[in-house]
Design a protein around this motif. Sequence first.
Motif, PDB file in Angstrom:
ATOM      1  N   GLY A 174      56.429  46.199  38.212  1.00 28.99           N
ATOM      2  CA  GLY A 174      56.542  45.772  36.829  1.00 28.99           C
ATOM      3  C   GLY A 174      55.957  44.724  35.971  1.00 28.99           C
ATOM      4  O   GLY A 174      55.788  44.014  36.061  1.00 28.99           O
ATOM      5  N   GLY A 175      55.487  44.096  35.007  1.00 30.65           N
ATOM      6  CA  GLY A 175      55.343  43.241  33.887  1.00 30.65           C
ATOM      7  C   GLY A 175      54.185  42.247  33.767  1.00 30.65           C
ATOM      8  O   GLY A 175      53.338  42.185  34.555  1.00 30.65           O
ATOM      9  N   ALA A 176      54.131  41.507  32.708  1.00 29.25           N
ATOM     10  CA  ALA A 176      53.043  40.547  32.488  1.00 29.25           C
ATOM     11  C   ALA A 176      53.618  39.234  31.989  1.00 29.25           C
ATOM     12  O   ALA A 176      54.641  39.241  31.324  1.00 29.25           O
ATOM     13  CB  ALA A 176      52.058  41.114  31.489  1.00 29.25           C
ATOM     14  N   GLY A 177      52.985  38.116  32.272  1.00 26.07           N
ATOM     15  CA  GLY A 177      53.580  36.822  31.938  1.00 26.07           C
ATOM     16  C   GLY A 177      52.710  35.919  31.101  1.00 26.07           C
ATOM     17  O   GLY A 177      51.507  35.869  31.278  1.00 26.07           O
ATOM     18  N   SER A 178      53.337  35.211  30.172  1.00 26.55           N
ATOM     19  CA  SER A 178      52.617  34.208  29.398  1.00 26.55           C
ATOM     20  C   SER A 178      52.684  32.875  30.144  1.00 26.55           C
ATOM     21  O   SER A 178      53.561  32.665  30.968  1.00 26.55           O
ATOM     22  CB  SER A 178      53.260  34.065  28.015  1.00 26.55           C
ATOM     23  N   VAL A 179      51.754  31.980  29.827  1.00 31.38           N
ATOM     24  CA  VAL A 179      51.694  30.691  30.510  1.00 31.38           C
ATOM     25  C   VAL A 179      52.638  29.698  29.834  1.00 31.38           C
ATOM     26  O   VAL A 179      52.597  29.505  28.626  1.00 31.38           O
ATOM     27  CB  VAL A 179      50.251  30.138  30.500  1.00 31.38           C
ATOM     28  N   ASP A 180      53.514  29.086  30.632  1.00 32.22           N
ATOM     29  CA  ASP A 180      54.447  28.074  30.131  1.00 32.22           C
ATOM     30  C   ASP A 180      53.935  26.691  30.506  1.00 32.22           C
ATOM     31  O   ASP A 180      53.145  26.539  31.439  1.00 32.22           O
ATOM     32  CB  ASP A 180      55.838  28.279  30.762  1.00 32.22           C
ATOM     33  N   THR A 181      54.428  25.685  29.812  1.00 34.74           N
ATOM     34  CA  THR A 181      53.988  24.316  30.099  1.00 34.74           C
ATOM     35  C   THR A 181      54.387  23.881  31.505  1.00 34.74           C
ATOM     36  O   THR A 181      53.753  23.015  32.086  1.00 34.74           O
ATOM     37  CB  THR A 181      54.582  23.326  29.078  1.00 34.74           C
ATOM     38  N   ALA A 182      55.419  24.495  32.063  1.00 31.54           N
ATOM     39  CA  ALA A 182      55.875  24.121  33.404  1.00 31.54           C
ATOM     40  C   ALA A 182      54.994  24.718  34.501  1.00 31.54           C
ATOM     41  O   ALA A 182      55.066  24.297  35.652  1.00 31.54           O
ATOM     42  CB  ALA A 182      57.317  24.573  33.615  1.00 31.54           C
ATOM     43  N   ASP A 183      54.156  25.691  34.159  1.00 30.22           N
ATOM     44  CA  ASP A 183      53.313  26.339  35.162  1.00 30.22           C
ATOM     45  C   ASP A 183      52.156  25.434  35.570  1.00 30.22           C
ATOM     46  O   ASP A 183      51.678  24.620  34.788  1.00 30.22           O
ATOM     47  CB  ASP A 183      52.746  27.651  34.609  1.00 30.22           C
ATOM     48  N   MET A 184      51.692  25.601  36.799  1.00 27.49           N
ATOM     49  CA  MET A 184      50.552  24.841  37.289  1.00 27.49           C
ATOM     50  C   MET A 184      49.273  25.653  37.083  1.00 27.49           C
ATOM     51  O   MET A 184      49.241  26.851  37.370  1.00 27.49           O
ATOM     52  CB  MET A 184      50.748  24.511  38.769  1.00 27.49           C
ATOM     53  N   THR A 185      48.237  24.991  36.577  1.00 28.17           N
ATOM     54  CA  THR A 185      47.013  25.708  36.236  1.00 28.17           C
ATOM     55  C   THR A 185      45.772  25.003  36.772  1.00 28.17           C
ATOM     56  O   THR A 185      45.800  23.810  37.087  1.00 28.17           O
ATOM     57  CB  THR A 185      46.875  25.834  34.706  1.00 28.17           C
ATOM     58  N   LEU A 186      44.695  25.782  36.846  1.00 25.25           N
ATOM     59  CA  LEU A 186      43.390  25.263  37.245  1.00 25.25           C
ATOM     60  C   LEU A 186      42.327  25.874  36.334  1.00 25.25           C
ATOM     61  O   LEU A 186      42.449  27.029  35.923  1.00 25.25           O
ATOM     62  CB  LEU A 186      43.066  25.648  38.694  1.00 25.25           C
ATOM     63  N   GLY A 187      41.269  25.108  36.043  1.00 31.52           N
ATOM     64  CA  GLY A 187      40.149  25.652  35.282  1.00 31.52           C
ATOM     65  C   GLY A 187      40.221  25.365  33.794  1.00 31.52           C
ATOM     66  O   GLY A 187      41.092  24.646  33.319  1.00 31.52           O
ATOM     67  N   ASP A 188      39.304  25.953  33.065  1.00 31.01           N
ATOM     68  CA  ASP A 188      39.153  25.730  31.623  1.00 31.01           C
ATOM     69  C   ASP A 188      40.165  26.567  30.849  1.00 31.01           C
ATOM     70  O   ASP A 188      40.113  27.794  30.882  1.00 31.01           O
ATOM     71  CB  ASP A 188      37.722  26.111  31.217  1.00 31.01           C
TER      72      ASP A 188
END
Length: 205
Positions: free
Chosen positions: A26-40
């Motif tokens: 199932g589904g797709a997710g938007s990025v929240d401020t609590a998520d950890m990210t890498l890159g531009d």
Amino acid sequence: MPNFNRRLLVVAALGALALAGCSKSGGAGSVDTADMTLGDPNAKVKIVEYASLTCSHCGKFNNEVFPEFKKKYIDTGKVHYTFKEFLTPPNEVAAAGFLTARCAGKDKYFQVTDAIFHAQQEMFTTGDMRGILLRTAQSAGMTEEKFNACITDEAALKALNERVEKAIKVDKITATPSFIVNGKKVKEGEMTMAELDAAVAEASK
């Protein structure tokens, strides 16, 4: 330390909705401020991975595919990558790992999760979950006192469970790992480098 298992068992109750294993659909997710990210953050291609520190398929992807993917796409600014935390059994161990990674700080978060993924087989074989997590925390500069406080932080645990619940209820995630590329789910289960190449090429059009 009995406290480790006793206090973290709360995760089983709070996170009762979490997966019963690396499973399906199932589904797709938007990025929240609590998520950890890498890159531009401005990269044209945005890839979101939902993963658990106790999911063997997630560990295999992290150890065997992610390093090349990171070098080829994230480090070159072509992909903005987001890691979304999920819990699979033993839920309390996955939760403790994520809490430890966050306590280590944003700059060391991926260092800690990578170390836990690499130690996954050792944890499952020896059963020394706490010892291995403590060793990982200490390698990231944390004291045992800070580690103990970290894995029993009820507010942080509640926030983690809320993120997992959102992944299940809103994003409709039922498998780990799951990959979303530019808002569209492209794979449940490990992705090969060839599949990532194809997904990035398609999303770059």
